[in-house]
Write a protein that holds these residues in place. Structure first.
Motif, short mmCIF file in Angstrom:
data_model
loop_
_atom_site.label_atom_id
_atom_site.label_comp_id
_atom_site.label_asym_id
_atom_site.label_seq_id
_atom_site.Cartn_x
_atom_site.Cartn_y
_atom_site.Cartn_z
N GLN A 6 14.49 8.88 4.00
CA GLN A 6 13.25 7.99 3.65
C GLN A 6 13.07 8.17 2.56
OE1 GLN A 6 11.57 8.14 7.81
NE2 GLN A 6 13.59 8.32 8.52
N PRO A 7 13.26 7.14 1.60
CA PRO A 7 12.86 8.15 0.05
C PRO A 7 11.21 7.15 -0.28
CG PRO A 7 14.35 6.07 -0.15
CD PRO A 7 14.84 6.61 0.79
N ASN A 8 10.97 6.14 0.63
CA ASN A 8 9.43 5.22 1.18
C ASN A 8 8.76 5.74 1.80
OD1 ASN A 8 10.14 3.68 -1.38
ND2 ASN A 8 11.56 2.31 -0.37
N PHE A 9 9.29 6.81 2.89
CA PHE A 9 8.40 7.61 3.49
C PHE A 9 6.72 7.46 3.19
CE2 PHE A 9 6.37 10.85 7.23
CZ PHE A 9 6.22 9.67 8.00
N LYS A 10 6.42 8.51 2.87
CA LYS A 10 4.96 8.02 1.66
C LYS A 10 4.20 6.87 1.41
CE LYS A 10 4.95 13.09 0.92
NZ LYS A 10 3.51 13.44 1.88
N LEU A 11 4.85 5.58 1.50
CA LEU A 11 4.53 4.51 1.58
C LEU A 11 3.77 3.82 3.37
CD1 LEU A 11 3.68 1.84 0.63
CD2 LEU A 11 5.62 1.41 -0.59
N LEU A 12 4.96 4.40 4.08
CA LEU A 12 4.99 3.97 4.84
C LEU A 12 3.06 4.88 5.48
CD1 LEU A 12 6.12 2.93 7.90
CD2 LEU A 12 7.27 4.64 7.78
N GLU A 13 3.59 5.99 5.49
CA GLU A 13 2.49 6.98 5.94
C GLU A 13 1.17 6.30 5.32
OE1 GLU A 13 1.20 12.12 6.18
OE2 GLU A 13 2.52 10.93 4.12
N GLN A 14 1.55 6.16 4.30
CA GLN A 14 -0.28 5.38 3.33
C GLN A 14 -0.58 4.09 4.81
OE1 GLN A 14 0.30 4.07 -0.69
NE2 GLN A 14 -1.56 2.75 0.06
N HIS A 15 0.93 3.90 4.33
CA HIS A 15 0.66 1.93 5.34
C HIS A 15 0.15 2.93 7.67
CE1 HIS A 15 1.65 -1.04 3.24
NE2 HIS A 15 2.99 0.04 2.56
#
Length: 598
Positions: free
Chosen positions: A56-65
């Motif tokens: 999931q390459p954008n998991f860090k962005l999900l975590e930020q949300h």
């Protein structure tokens, strides 16, 4: 899914893969966990339900949300993401999808032969063990667990083609030897529980104007918890939803629930829960099949939260593998199936309790992190997830100190405290246990708690955990735990001598499998209070609990969580790895969560 694999296809896959043997690269290897021995080889046509997790390459962005919508001081607090928004954030790159599809196609596995999660980050397919061995360049064995007699088909290592390696996070079942189990203590006095307590003329004053019936020192009822946690005057409207997860063929009996309601929650008589089957789970209504774990969970969670609409999920457990018998399938931990299901659902319950878990070290780190990412997805969508912290103190979730095995599974067999999973995931709320009035950390069995070896300590708890560590005498348990790991539990609730009905009989039962559904019942009422004011449900709770709501818990300062031949950690002022922040003061929590525009 159609049965698409034949002996011919397996042979074809063998030929196709043979030329690529030199291009395989080790993906994961584990030492054989203690207590397991090699029993033999499984039949070549034994079926395995493989799960392939993509990055999931954008998991860090999900975590930020997730953290922004869960932080009561952030302008986005409560603005949870939709199912579609979450799925877009966790979707793999097209390159990963293409690479995995090409790899599967090289073994004759086409688009119609596999199932994919809505975000396409999981691929699921059923294959015979002979083909799985070719795909993963490994050998599966039948392993026997000496203590329980359970059998599993697993391998201790597997590899992937070099050009696929970066496009797959995890493949299971391969290296997972976990023994998913409920976090409950031994049932007390089956069929011989004391009579239902009668209201006393005297009360115990525990401060802040809270009075508790003295019978709560011997038997816990819904009334006890409402008194103890300052929830007797709350005006319910039944807004929101609550869910309980059931596993391992535990059945929640409706007749027992009615008896429980008649005794402890008369206004709920005649109400019921919605039953949802996951992966073939059933809810057998024979009184003889009633489950103590399932009945405990639904009776107290739904008794506390009534009239909030309730759901009971039954997820089919692991079918036992019997050597020399062609068992149809071999599966992963069943909470994976539940997680798949609930993530695909557009409107999951807003507060969900799970009273099951594993020792963290028996769950491969790659799989634990992938599952934890799934819990984060639910949190971002506004779901509060509670998990029991376990009943082994700092040990291996075994409440019997004589049979605890506090050794690492990494081949070193070093003495080590054993954290539990999923309680160690930083995106869930772990619930520990207390007992007595006034409350102390539970002593008949031990509130699971400690520090993860897989997950770093999240920022939301950094201050209070560091304060605890700073106060520990220098060298205390040095080397036995990871002081930089995610610390748990987060909160606690009563966890001993719960009066429930099972198979038409009253029993007393305990464990953090009692405290988790009880705490979840109060979370459902907090959501009810917010929804009454037009506010969204709370969602992921920990950033709120460790900040704005930290003063709305009853601090537990007496007790410890023995395990591994030690007294474990001590309960103390402030957060501790025995009872977390403490037990809820519902009246104070309601005031916190309904104040302001958020």
């Amino acid at each position: 899914m159609r049965l698409f694999i034949s002996v011919v296809l397996a042979i074809t896959g063998s030929v196709l893969a043979k030329d690529a043997d030199c291009h395989f690269k080790l993906k994961e290897s584990v030492a054989l966990p203690r207590g397991w021995v090699k029993h033999g080889l499984p039949p070549a046509d034994h079926n395995i339900n493989l799960r392939i997790g993509l990055p999931q390459p954008n998991f860090k962005l999900l975590e930020q949300h997730l953290y922004e919508v869960s932080d009561p001081f952030h302008e986005r607090y409560g603005q949870h993401l939709s199912k579609e928004e979450v799925e877009a954030l966790v979707a793999p790159h097209q390159e990963s999808l293409d690479s995995v599809d090409k790899w599967l196609a090289s073994f004759g596995i086409g688009e119609g032969d596999a199932q994919r999660s809505p975000a396409k980050d999981w691929v699921k397919l059923r294959v015979p063990v002979a083909l799985a061995e070719k795909m993963l360049n490994t050998t599966y064995y039948v392993w026997k667990h000496l203590e329980s007699g359970d059998y599993l088909v697993r391998t201790t290592s597997y590899s992937l083609p070099v050009d696929v390696h970066a496009h797959v996070d995890v493949v299971q079942p391969t290296t997972m030897f976990g023994r998913f189990k409920g976090s409950k203590s031994t049932v007390v006095s089956i069929g011989d529980a004391p009579d239902a307590p009668k209201i006393s003329t005297s009360t115990i004053d525990i401060g802040n104007g809270i009075m508790v019936d003295p019978s709560c020192n011997t038997t816990i009822t819904v009334t006890c918890l409402e008194q103890l946690y300052n929830a007797t005057s709350f005006q319910r409207q039944g807004k929101g939803t609550i869910g309980i997860t059931g596993y391992l063929e535990q059945n929640a009996n409706i007749q027992d629930l009615e008896t429980f309601f008649a005794e402890q929650r008369p206004d709920a008589v005649g109400s019921n829960f919605t039953f949802i089957s996951v992966a073939g789970g059933i809810n057998n209504q024979s009184l003889a099949a009633a489950g103590d774990e399932a009945n405990l969970d639904v009776q107290f969670a739904f008794g506390i939260s009534h009239p909030v609409p309730a759901t009971f999920y039954s997820t089919a457990g692991r079918p036992p593998f019997i050597p020399d018998v062609n068992t149809p399938t071999d599966t992963n931990e069943p909470y994976s199936d539940w997680l798949d299901f609930v993530l695909s659902h557009p409107n999951p319950p807003s507060a969900i309790s799970t009273s099951y878990g594993d020792d963290e070290q028996t769950v491969p780190e790659s799989f634990a992190k992938k599952a934890c990412q799934g819990f984060a997805q639910l949190g971002a969508r506004g779901v509060s997830l509670m998990f029991s912290s376990g009943d082994g103190g700092v040990g291996d979730n075994d409440p019997n100190p004589a049979t605890q095995t506090c050794f690492t599974n990494d081949g070193r067999n070093v003495t080590r405290f054993i954290p539990g999973f999923p309680a160690s995931c930083p995106f869930v709320t772990a619930v520990g246990g207390t007992t007595n009035v006034p409350e102390v950390a539970v002593s008949r069995f031990f509130s699971g708690g400690g520090f993860s070896d897989y997950f770093e300590r999240p920022a939301y708890q950094d201050k209070v955990v560091q304060n605890y560590l700073n106060a520990l005498p220098k060298g205390t348990y040095e080397g036995l735990f990871n002081p930089n790991g995610r610390a748990f539990p987060d909160v606690s609730a009563q966890s001993d001598r719960y009066r429930i009905w099972v198979g038409g009989r009253a029993i007393l039962i305990g464990g953090t499998s009692a405290s988790s559904p009880a705490f979840t019942g109060f979370v459902a009422l907090l959501n009810d209070a917010r929804l009454q004011k037009g506010l969204p449900p709370l969602g992921f709770l920990n950033p709120l609990f460790y900040s704005q709501a930290a003063g709305a818990f009853n601090d537990i300062t007496v007790g410890h969580n023995s395990g591994c031949g030690t007294t474990g950690f001590n309960a103390t002022k402030g957060w501790d790895p025995v009872t977390g922040l403490g037990t809820p003061n519902f009246g104070k929590l309601v005031a916190v969560v309904t104040a302001g525009k958020h």
